[in-house]
Design a protein around this motif. Sequence first.
Motif, PDB file in Angstrom:
ATOM      1  N   ASN A 252       0.629  -1.095   0.139  1.00 19.34           N
ATOM      2  CA  ASN A 252      -0.049  -0.106  -0.213  1.00 19.34           C
ATOM      3  C   ASN A 252       0.816   1.919   0.011  1.00 19.34           C
ATOM      4  OD1 ASN A 252      -2.849  -1.143  -0.728  1.00 19.34           O
ATOM      5  ND2 ASN A 252      -2.328  -1.845   1.565  1.00 19.34           N
TER       6      ASN A 252
ATOM      7  N   VAL B 239       1.948   1.495  -3.804  1.00 17.82           N
ATOM      8  CA  VAL B 239       0.026   2.474  -3.866  1.00 17.82           C
ATOM      9  C   VAL B 239       0.554   3.953  -3.740  1.00 17.82           C
ATOM     10  CG1 VAL B 239      -1.649   2.478  -3.891  1.00 17.82           C
ATOM     11  CG2 VAL B 239      -0.692   0.114  -4.250  1.00 17.82           C
ATOM     12  N   ALA B 240       0.230   4.466  -2.565  1.00 21.47           N
ATOM     13  CA  ALA B 240       0.677   5.590  -2.469  1.00 21.47           C
ATOM     14  C   ALA B 240       1.043   5.888  -2.988  1.00 21.47           C
ATOM     15  CB  ALA B 240       0.704   6.122  -1.390  1.00 21.47           C
ATOM     16  N   GLU B 241       2.742   5.343  -3.289  1.00 21.92           N
ATOM     17  CA  GLU B 241       3.409   6.500  -3.970  1.00 21.92           C
ATOM     18  C   GLU B 241       4.087   7.010  -5.427  1.00 21.92           C
ATOM     19  OE1 GLU B 241       8.911   5.585  -4.533  1.00 21.92           O
ATOM     20  OE2 GLU B 241       7.486   4.360  -2.706  1.00 21.92           O
ATOM     21  N   ASP B 242       2.948   5.846  -5.724  1.00 16.84           N
ATOM     22  CA  ASP B 242       2.153   6.868  -7.765  1.00 16.84           C
ATOM     23  C   ASP B 242       3.187   6.546  -8.396  1.00 16.84           C
ATOM     24  OD1 ASP B 242       0.575   6.951  -9.637  1.00 16.84           O
ATOM     25  OD2 ASP B 242       1.321   9.000  -9.586  1.00 16.84           O
TER      26      ASP B 242
ATOM     27  N   GLU C 212       5.368   4.246 -11.604  1.00 17.40           N
ATOM     28  CA  GLU C 212       5.136   5.044 -13.166  1.00 17.40           C
ATOM     29  C   GLU C 212       5.444   3.482 -12.929  1.00 17.40           C
ATOM     30  OE1 GLU C 212       6.450   5.826 -17.224  1.00 17.40           O
ATOM     31  OE2 GLU C 212       7.285   6.752 -15.521  1.00 17.40           O
TER      32      GLU C 212
ATOM     33  N   ASN D 120     -11.446  -0.249  -3.706  1.00 18.09           N
ATOM     34  CA  ASN D 120     -11.224   0.697  -4.467  1.00 18.09           C
ATOM     35  C   ASN D 120     -11.192   0.291  -5.907  1.00 18.09           C
ATOM     36  OD1 ASN D 120     -12.234   1.768  -2.169  1.00 18.09           O
ATOM     37  ND2 ASN D 120      -9.670   2.373  -2.511  1.00 18.09           N
TER      38      ASN D 120
ATOM     39  N   ARG E  92       0.734   3.257 -13.791  1.00 13.30           N
ATOM     40  CA  ARG E  92       1.453   3.544 -11.913  1.00 13.30           C
ATOM     41  C   ARG E  92       0.102   3.297 -10.934  1.00 13.30           C
ATOM     42  NH1 ARG E  92       4.427   8.086 -13.617  1.00 13.30           N
ATOM     43  NH2 ARG E  92       4.344   8.841 -10.987  1.00 13.30           N
ATOM     44  N   THR E  93       1.229   2.933 -10.144  1.00 12.58           N
ATOM     45  CA  THR E  93       0.298   2.252  -8.881  1.00 12.58           C
ATOM     46  C   THR E  93      -0.465   2.723  -8.055  1.00 12.58           C
ATOM     47  OG1 THR E  93       1.906   2.510  -7.705  1.00 12.58           O
ATOM     48  CG2 THR E  93       3.141   1.271  -8.402  1.00 12.58           C
ATOM     49  N   SER E  94      -1.437   4.138  -8.266  1.00 16.66           N
ATOM     50  CA  SER E  94      -2.305   4.663  -7.184  1.00 16.66           C
ATOM     51  C   SER E  94      -3.615   4.283  -8.429  1.00 16.66           C
ATOM     52  CB  SER E  94      -2.127   6.294  -8.100  1.00 16.66           C
ATOM     53  OG  SER E  94      -1.916   6.149  -8.458  1.00 16.66           O
ATOM     54  N   GLU E  95      -3.478   3.461  -9.350  1.00 21.95           N
ATOM     55  CA  GLU E  95      -4.695   2.401 -10.216  1.00 21.95           C
ATOM     56  C   GLU E  95      -4.941   1.334  -9.470  1.00 21.95           C
ATOM     57  OE1 GLU E  95      -4.070   2.652 -14.732  1.00 21.95           O
ATOM     58  OE2 GLU E  95      -1.907   4.172 -14.094  1.00 21.95           O
TER      59      GLU E  95
ATOM     60  N   THR F 253      -6.538   0.355  -2.985  1.00 21.72           N
ATOM     61  CA  THR F 253      -5.987  -0.537  -1.545  1.00 21.72           C
ATOM     62  C   THR F 253      -6.076  -2.039  -1.798  1.00 21.72           C
ATOM     63  OG1 THR F 253      -7.441   1.558  -0.558  1.00 21.72           O
ATOM     64  CG2 THR F 253      -5.865  -0.848   0.302  1.00 21.72           C
TER      65      THR F 253
END
Length: 156
Positions: free
Chosen positions: A72, A75-78, A80, A155, A128-131, A134
């Motif tokens: 996580n 993921v939050a770090e977004d 590439e 999500n 990107r990991t933000s996609e 959670t």
Amino acid sequence: MNATTPELNSHNKEEFPPMHTAEHLLNGEIARRYGCGRAFSAHIERRKSKLDYHLPAPLSDSELRDLEAYINAIVAEDVEVTESFITQQEARERFDMSRLPDDASPTVRVVSVGNYDSCLCAGRHVGRTSEIGTFRITSSRWQDGVQRIVFKLDNQ
């Protein structure tokens, strides 16, 4: 094959990109932390997924929660997610080639999630990991030297 389009084998799976990318992160980190290699068995689906590892002892709840927090944080770090193409010869120097089919093309694709994970892969991934959403480990079981980890994405 021309200089910009490598010739690759066709791929017959349609992975859900967020789940597949999360699987890369979990696989890479478990291999690093526990020296067991990547999962020897995987079932990656949209709703939930599972990975199996050969481990000498079960992972504790604390270790599982730490893995979840680690994923996580990425993921939050977004971060590439990128792809590159190398020859099989180059790949032999960097990767386990045991799962590569005998008829694999001379060029292979490397998928990298920032500096967190790189592996040979023909599947679909997020940009990107933000996609990813959670990441949550929903259950785990250890039996006869096999650790199974079941996870899902919220999500999504």
